[in-house]
Design a protein around this motif. Structure first.
Motif, PDB file in Angstrom:
ATOM      1  N   MET A   1       1.051  -1.561   0.034  1.00 14.85           N
ATOM      2  CA  MET A   1       0.269   0.175  -0.194  1.00 14.85           C
ATOM      3  C   MET A   1       0.860   1.553  -0.044  1.00 14.85           C
ATOM      4  SD  MET A   1      -3.294  -0.570   0.429  1.00 14.85           S
ATOM      5  CE  MET A   1      -4.293   0.936   0.598  1.00 14.85           C
ATOM      6  N   GLU A   2       0.565   2.076  -0.792  1.00  8.20           N
ATOM      7  CA  GLU A   2       1.174   3.143  -0.776  1.00  8.20           C
ATOM      8  C   GLU A   2       0.193   4.318   0.113  1.00  8.20           C
ATOM      9  OE1 GLU A   2       2.345   6.692  -3.789  1.00  8.20           O
ATOM     10  OE2 GLU A   2       2.190   5.085  -3.875  1.00  8.20           O
ATOM     11  N   ASP A   4       0.529   7.869   1.206  1.00 12.48           N
ATOM     12  CA  ASP A   4       0.536   9.324   1.565  1.00 12.48           C
ATOM     13  C   ASP A   4       2.460   8.972   1.094  1.00 12.48           C
ATOM     14  OD1 ASP A   4      -1.368  11.120   3.127  1.00 12.48           O
ATOM     15  OD2 ASP A   4      -0.507  10.584   4.855  1.00 12.48           O
ATOM     16  N   GLY A   5       2.385   8.428   0.296  1.00 12.91           N
ATOM     17  CA  GLY A   5       3.769   8.728  -0.956  1.00 12.91           C
ATOM     18  C   GLY A   5       4.765   7.694  -0.207  1.00 12.91           C
ATOM     19  N   ARG A   6       4.357   7.011   0.867  1.00 11.52           N
ATOM     20  CA  ARG A   6       5.230   5.603   1.132  1.00 11.52           C
ATOM     21  C   ARG A   6       4.682   4.618   0.822  1.00 11.52           C
ATOM     22  NH1 ARG A   6       6.845   6.960   7.848  1.00 11.52           N
ATOM     23  NH2 ARG A   6       8.187   4.979   7.214  1.00 11.52           N
ATOM     24  N   LEU A   7       5.797   3.363   0.918  1.00 13.93           N
ATOM     25  CA  LEU A   7       5.354   2.117   0.236  1.00 13.93           C
ATOM     26  C   LEU A   7       5.639   1.148   1.242  1.00 13.93           C
ATOM     27  CD1 LEU A   7       6.483   1.923  -3.058  1.00 13.93           C
ATOM     28  CD2 LEU A   7       4.787   1.954  -2.463  1.00 13.93           C
ATOM     29  N   HIS A   8       4.108   0.744   2.225  1.00 10.51           N
ATOM     30  CA  HIS A   8       4.510  -0.191   2.951  1.00 10.51           C
ATOM     31  C   HIS A   8       3.784  -1.123   3.083  1.00 10.51           C
ATOM     32  CE1 HIS A   8       4.039   3.145   6.290  1.00 10.51           C
ATOM     33  NE2 HIS A   8       3.275   3.566   4.980  1.00 10.51           N
ATOM     34  N   PRO A   9       4.521  -2.869   2.845  1.00 12.15           N
ATOM     35  CA  PRO A   9       4.187  -4.237   2.689  1.00 12.15           C
ATOM     36  C   PRO A   9       2.977  -4.973   3.178  1.00 12.15           C
ATOM     37  CG  PRO A   9       6.416  -3.950   4.353  1.00 12.15           C
ATOM     38  CD  PRO A   9       6.487  -2.372   3.833  1.00 12.15           C
ATOM     39  N   VAL A  10       2.318  -5.311   2.646  1.00 11.40           N
ATOM     40  CA  VAL A  10       0.841  -6.375   3.335  1.00 11.40           C
ATOM     41  C   VAL A  10       1.213  -7.128   3.246  1.00 11.40           C
ATOM     42  CG1 VAL A  10       0.030  -3.650   3.471  1.00 11.40           C
ATOM     43  CG2 VAL A  10      -0.754  -5.630   1.023  1.00 11.40           C
ATOM     44  N   GLU A  11       1.439  -8.685   3.382  1.00 14.06           N
ATOM     45  CA  GLU A  11       0.743  -9.486   3.093  1.00 14.06           C
ATOM     46  C   GLU A  11      -0.789  -9.916   3.207  1.00 14.06           C
ATOM     47  OE1 GLU A  11       3.088 -11.555   6.647  1.00 14.06           O
ATOM     48  OE2 GLU A  11       4.634 -10.223   5.815  1.00 14.06           O
ATOM     49  N   VAL A  12      -1.515 -11.263   2.910  1.00  8.34           N
ATOM     50  CA  VAL A  12      -2.427 -11.968   3.172  1.00  8.34           C
ATOM     51  C   VAL A  12      -3.542 -11.315   4.113  1.00  8.34           C
ATOM     52  CG1 VAL A  12      -3.911 -14.164   2.343  1.00  8.34           C
ATOM     53  CG2 VAL A  12      -1.957 -13.678   0.735  1.00  8.34           C
ATOM     54  N   GLY A  13      -4.498 -10.872   4.568  1.00  7.48           N
ATOM     55  CA  GLY A  13      -4.710 -11.182   5.424  1.00  7.48           C
ATOM     56  C   GLY A  13      -4.712  -9.712   6.520  1.00  7.48           C
ATOM     57  N   ALA A  14      -3.964  -9.337   5.287  1.00 11.49           N
ATOM     58  CA  ALA A  14      -3.339  -7.856   6.791  1.00 11.49           C
ATOM     59  C   ALA A  14      -4.360  -6.934   6.710  1.00 11.49           C
ATOM     60  CB  ALA A  14      -2.038  -6.982   6.193  1.00 11.49           C
ATOM     61  N   CYS A  22      -5.156  11.094   3.969  1.00 10.11           N
ATOM     62  CA  CYS A  22      -4.171  10.601   3.995  1.00 10.11           C
ATOM     63  C   CYS A  22      -4.456   9.661   1.828  1.00 10.11           C
ATOM     64  CB  CYS A  22      -4.282   8.921   4.580  1.00 10.11           C
ATOM     65  SG  CYS A  22      -2.544   8.143   3.851  1.00 10.11           S
ATOM     66  N   ARG A  23      -3.177  10.219   1.787  1.00  4.73           N
ATOM     67  CA  ARG A  23      -3.676  10.071  -0.012  1.00  4.73           C
ATOM     68  C   ARG A  23      -3.159   8.553  -0.129  1.00  4.73           C
ATOM     69  NH1 ARG A  23      -4.651  13.713  -3.267  1.00  4.73           N
ATOM     70  NH2 ARG A  23      -3.669  13.085  -4.955  1.00  4.73           N
TER      71      ARG A  23
END
Length: 48
Positions: A1-2, A4-14, A22-23
């Protein structure tokens, strides 16, 4: 997910809490379940 311009890793079920103002966008191949609280308002949607 992005968020506010920062990428955050997500996993199944997150789950991701997106705070007001928040953009955000889903990046990559994924299915999402969107539960807007309060109810979705199309006047509050911004598309680039």
């Amino acid at each position: 997910m992005e968020l506010d311009g920062r990428l955050h890793p997500v996993e199944v079920g997150a789950s991701v809490l997106i705070k007001p103002g928040c953009r955000h966008r889903a990046v990559g191949k994924m299915k999402i379940l969107n539960i807007p609280i309060p109810a979705f308002d199309p006047h509050d949607e911004w598309l680039d």
